[in-house]
Scaffold this active site. Structure first.
Site, PDB file in Angstrom:
ATOM      1  N   ASP A  89       0.795  -1.230   0.000  1.00  5.95           N
ATOM      2  CA  ASP A  89       0.000   0.000   0.000  1.00  5.95           C
ATOM      3  C   ASP A  89       0.825   1.276   0.000  1.00  5.95           C
ATOM      4  O   ASP A  89       0.282   2.357   0.123  1.00  5.95           O
ATOM      5  CB  ASP A  89      -0.966   0.001   1.194  1.00  5.95           C
ATOM      6  CG  ASP A  89      -0.237  -0.045   2.523  1.00  5.95           C
ATOM      7  OD1 ASP A  89       0.867  -0.614   2.570  1.00  5.95           O
ATOM      8  OD2 ASP A  89      -0.746   0.496   3.507  1.00  5.95           O
ATOM      9  N   GLU A  90       2.141   1.163  -0.128  1.00  5.19           N
ATOM     10  CA  GLU A  90       2.963   2.377  -0.089  1.00  5.19           C
ATOM     11  C   GLU A  90       3.927   2.406  -1.272  1.00  5.19           C
ATOM     12  O   GLU A  90       4.414   1.359  -1.702  1.00  5.19           O
ATOM     13  CB  GLU A  90       3.795   2.403   1.208  1.00  5.19           C
ATOM     14  CG  GLU A  90       2.945   2.414   2.461  1.00  5.19           C
ATOM     15  CD  GLU A  90       3.790   2.383   3.734  1.00  5.19           C
ATOM     16  OE1 GLU A  90       4.967   2.793   3.685  1.00  5.19           O
ATOM     17  OE2 GLU A  90       3.253   1.946   4.772  1.00  5.19           O
TER      18      GLU A  90
END
Ligand code: MG
Length: 420
Positions: A114-115
């Site tokens: 998610d990053e």
């Protein structure tokens, strides 16, 4: 840092984009009936004793935390809606977000699912960092229905700190002139690279904030924290010169991997060795099927806080032997993993593949007779498994509990991208 290098570094524009409450947000996106309710994504009750993997803000407001067991979470929040994870969906949205980032730059380095860091130095002037971050944020929200927090700075470490400072759906720029005022009061554990054990050591000696670390004596850091100590001190002082890897950094490598989430977290090297022995059987099998040899091996680790990391090494001799792969993977793992946290899932991947008909240069320390014997043994095992099923022959250490999930459906094979 020399001033010319510092000037060059300061010309960079780096964004860190972090999808807010990623798993829970994807679940709420896919099922609108969940949107106004407190939601926790939990591992299945039987297999993982039902631990909270992620939660939305409504659940968070009740004090529900990642890592809580379900009964505890429900005790805090009786109306909590518990949903099972859908990793295929998380992969999909992770990929879609990256597709959006790719409209701005090809220099994208994922960190977990998610990053991502984006290096916009070649595409926007530094003054436009915030404007571009805001634009990316609104596009992600419009196209995916998910919110992200973005940090803007000229290095990766502070960009990441920025994305953590305001959530959800916010852009945070840390101005160079006031970074000490903004960053130094933060707890030292917020800094990238400060894991639990390092954080414990620092706080034991009274270094509680990033500012404390920035001013810590070098001698103390090398003595107590080890070789990373000085690097962390430099990070705390805003001196991080590492570059954002291009998005095609790993993808051209063709690889064969197998990974699982254990029934319980792995807590020591012995647990890891047993799981690896299981995983390499499948990897070796698939290498044979494809007529390939592995020139290297990589080990992907996801810890109980769902952080991913990956280690790689080259093999002295290309191979498809499961035992050889297991030994290489295990030795790599024990050299590199610091056991900051127990491990939730593990992937072993054969990389740098070559055709198994290639001429192989052996080194003088490898006994060809031994290799030949191993090869015959592997081939016999391979034949037995093919005729009678995977469980027919096992390494003796695998007769006990390997923490391998029994239900094959619950095995999660992480694609290469997940660990980039
Ligand atoms: Mg996130």
């Amino acid at each position: 840092m020399k001033s010319s290098i510092r000037d060059f570094q300061r010309g960079r524009t780096i964004l860190h984009c972090d999808m807010n409450n990623f798993y829970a947000s994807v679940e709420c996106m896919n099922d609108p009936s969940l949107r106004d309710r407190p939601v926790a994504v939990c591992g299945s009750v039987e297999m993982r004793h039902g631990i909270v993997l992620a939660k939305n803000y409504l659940a968070k407001a009740y004090g529900v935390k990642t890592g809580d067991v379900i009964w505890k979470a429900k005790h805090k929040c009786p109306d909590l809606v518990v949903v099972e994870p859908h990793y295929d969906q998380y992969m999909k949205f992770s990929r879609l977000a990256r597709d959006i980032y790719e409209r701005y730059t090809d220099r994208i380095e994922p960190f977990g699912m998610d990053e991502c860091w984006l290096d916009l130095s070649d595409s926007v002037i530094p003054a436009d960092g915030k404007k571009t971050a805001d634009e990316i944020r609104s596009i992600v929200k419009f196209e995916l229905g998910l919110t992200i927090s973005v940090g803007v700075y000229f290095n990766k470490v502070f960009a990441k700190l920025g994305s953590d400072m305001r959530k959800p759906d916010a852009t945070t720029c840390i101005p160079y002139k006031s970074f000490k005022k903004i960053v130094w009061p933060l707890p030292v554990s917020d800094l990238l690279g400060v894991g639990r054990s390092t954080g414990d050591i620092l706080s034991f000696y009274g270094f509680e904030t990033i500012g404390d670390l920035a001013q810590a004596p070098e001698r103390f850091l090398t003595d107590k924290v080890g070789k990373n100590g000085l690097m962390l001190k430099a990070f705390a002082n805003g001196e991080d010169t590492s570059s954002v890897k291009r998005s095609d950094y790993i993808s051209p490598v063709k690889s064969v991997g197998h990974g699982v989430t254990g029934r319980e977290d792995l807590r020591n090297n012995e647990d890891v060795w047993k799981l690896m022995l299981e995983l390499v059987q499948e990897v070796g099998h698939r290498l044979r099927q494809h007529g390939k040899l592995a020139g290297g091996v990589s080990v992907g680790v996801r810890d109980c806080k769902l952080r991913c990391c990956e280690f790689q090494c080259r093999l002295p001799l290309p191979t498809h032997s499961p035992m050889y792969l297991a030994r290489a993977a295990y030795s790599l793992f024990t050299r590199r993993y610091g056991w900051d946290l127990p491990i939730r899932s593990l992937t072993v991947r054969a990389i740098d593949l070559i055709e198994d008909t290639s001429d192989i240069q052996t080194d003088i320390f490898t006994d060809p007779v031994y290799i030949d014997k191993m090869e015959k043994l592997d081939l016999s095992i391979e034949n037995l498994r093919e005729r009678f099923g995977d469980g027919i022959v096992k390494n003796a250490v695998l007769l006990g509990d390997t923490k391998m999930p029994e239900d094959r459906e619950l095995q999660i094979v992480m694609p290469a991208g997940a660990f980039m």
